[in-house]
Design an enzyme around this catalytic site. Structure first.
Site, short mmCIF file in Angstrom:
data_model
loop_
_atom_site.label_atom_id
_atom_site.label_comp_id
_atom_site.label_asym_id
_atom_site.label_seq_id
_atom_site.Cartn_x
_atom_site.Cartn_y
_atom_site.Cartn_z
N CYS A 75 1.01 -1.27 -0.04
CA CYS A 75 0.08 -0.02 0.00
C CYS A 75 0.97 1.29 0.00
O CYS A 75 1.53 1.45 0.84
CB CYS A 75 -0.90 0.13 1.25
SG CYS A 75 -2.02 1.39 1.37
N ASN A 77 0.26 4.59 -0.10
CA ASN A 77 -0.26 5.56 0.69
C ASN A 77 0.28 5.50 2.15
O ASN A 77 0.76 6.13 2.88
CB ASN A 77 -1.63 5.89 0.55
CG ASN A 77 -1.99 6.76 -0.77
OD1 ASN A 77 -1.09 7.47 -1.03
ND2 ASN A 77 -2.98 6.35 -1.41
N HIS A 154 -2.88 -5.02 -10.17
CA HIS A 154 -3.80 -3.77 -10.63
C HIS A 154 -3.99 -4.09 -11.86
O HIS A 154 -3.51 -4.53 -12.70
CB HIS A 154 -3.05 -2.79 -10.52
CG HIS A 154 -2.74 -2.08 -9.11
ND1 HIS A 154 -3.53 -1.22 -8.37
CD2 HIS A 154 -1.85 -2.36 -8.32
CE1 HIS A 154 -3.03 -0.91 -7.31
NE2 HIS A 154 -1.97 -1.72 -7.11
N GLU A 200 -10.30 -0.25 -4.83
CA GLU A 200 -9.39 -0.92 -4.21
C GLU A 200 -10.32 -2.35 -3.91
O GLU A 200 -11.13 -2.41 -3.39
CB GLU A 200 -8.81 -0.32 -3.07
CG GLU A 200 -8.08 0.93 -3.27
CD GLU A 200 -6.98 1.39 -1.96
OE1 GLU A 200 -6.58 0.55 -1.53
OE2 GLU A 200 -6.97 2.63 -1.85
N CYS A 209 -5.00 6.03 -4.15
CA CYS A 209 -4.42 4.56 -3.95
C CYS A 209 -3.12 4.79 -4.53
O CYS A 209 -2.88 5.02 -5.88
CB CYS A 209 -5.28 3.80 -4.84
SG CYS A 209 -4.34 1.95 -4.90
N SER A 211 -0.41 2.50 -4.85
CA SER A 211 0.27 1.38 -5.46
C SER A 211 -0.77 1.80 -6.87
O SER A 211 0.00 1.39 -8.16
CB SER A 211 0.10 0.34 -5.02
OG SER A 211 -1.27 -0.03 -4.44
N GLY A 212 -1.99 1.91 -6.75
CA GLY A 212 -2.71 2.03 -8.03
C GLY A 212 -2.12 3.05 -8.99
O GLY A 212 -2.16 3.14 -10.22
#
Length: 271
Positions: A75, A77, A154, A200, A209, A211-212
């Protein structure tokens, strides 16, 4: 059993952080889900636990849990929030985080933002993972998404508007994703700017997000739609993503904020 916690967020993507470095806490998937509940618990997009590191060079081992109690591999963030917390508690401005996705170095920028080296993206179908061999640049789904892993799966849909966001839950659970997936909807406003919304895995639509955002830029670069340095505007704010040609690593820079600190009686939640 009163336990201290930190409530933090990265661009509105919010977390409950519990420190287990001095001893294990009685956390189960059901208890984590109850703590994450917006009305009956503290409420968060993910619960994060801190542990003593088990690899040389790391300062803290970090685990991430979705609000349904399942564990996530990464994650972005939350990693910035943990780096900020470690800095404020220890004075270490460059903590190294050990995660299931790998060892993530972090640093602070002169203006107080935090950069996390999220490592190299994984774009082979087995590494995402996907259910069968296929081209990860063009998944056989309506909307022609691309897929990549940043320690968690993703899929990115490149769109002209955000009418597809309501399909996020169904897409997360599509059989093509054996471990489910985070679903991103990206509108390119030019090679250096992207507008992104992310459903997510296990959490639904969130304000940001990390990693997104990394995966979306990787997929956009692979599609020839973005430069390797790209500002990603999410509902909660903007992240700066750099996919280095020299190292193949993705660097994510953004803010981390402490909302409040408190104590919680874990025994009051289901085990």
């Amino acid at each position: 059993m009163l336990t201290s916690f930190y409530k933090m967020h990265g661009l509105g993507n919010d977390f409950v952080i519990l420190d287990e470095r001095m001893g294990a806490l009685p956390l189960t998937p059901d208890r984590i889900a109850a703590l994450a509940h917006r009305r009956r618990g503290i409420g968060c997009d993910q619960l994060v636990t801190l542990h003593a590191p088990t690899v040389q060079g790391a300062d803290v081992l970090v685990r991430f849990f979705n609000p349904d109690g399942s564990e996530a591999g990464a994650c972005g963030n939350a990693s910035r929030c943990v780096a900020d917390l470690v800095w404020r508690c220890s004075g270490n401005a460059t903590p190294v985080l050990q995660t299931r996705a790998g060892v993530l170095p972090t640093s602070r920028t002169p203006d107080g933002l935090i950069t996390v080296d999220m490592g190299a993206p994984r774009t082979h179908w087995q590494d995402v993972p996907l259910a069968m061999a296929m081209d990860t640049l063009h998944l056989p789904l309506p909307g022609d998404p691309a897929a990549a892993s940043m320690g968690n799966p993703h899929a990115t849909f490149f769109v002209s508007d955000f009418g597809m966001v309501a399909q996020g839950h169904a897409l997360e659970h599509d059989p093509i994703f054996p471990e489910r997936a985070n679903i991103g909807f990206a509108r390119m406003d030019g090679p250096h700017h992207m507008r992104l919304k992310v459903h997510e895995r296990g959490a639904g639509m969130t304000e940001a997000c990390g990693s997104g955002a990394c995966a979306a830029v990787v997929n956009a670069v692979r599609r020839g739609l973005a430069a390797r340095t790209c500002a990603v505007e999410l509902d909660g704010g903007t992240l700066r993503i750099v996919w280095s040609e020299q190292t193949d690593h993705v660097l994510m820079t953004g803010s981390a904020t402490t909302a409040f600190e408190g104590t919680v009686d874990l025994a009051a939640y289901p085990s």
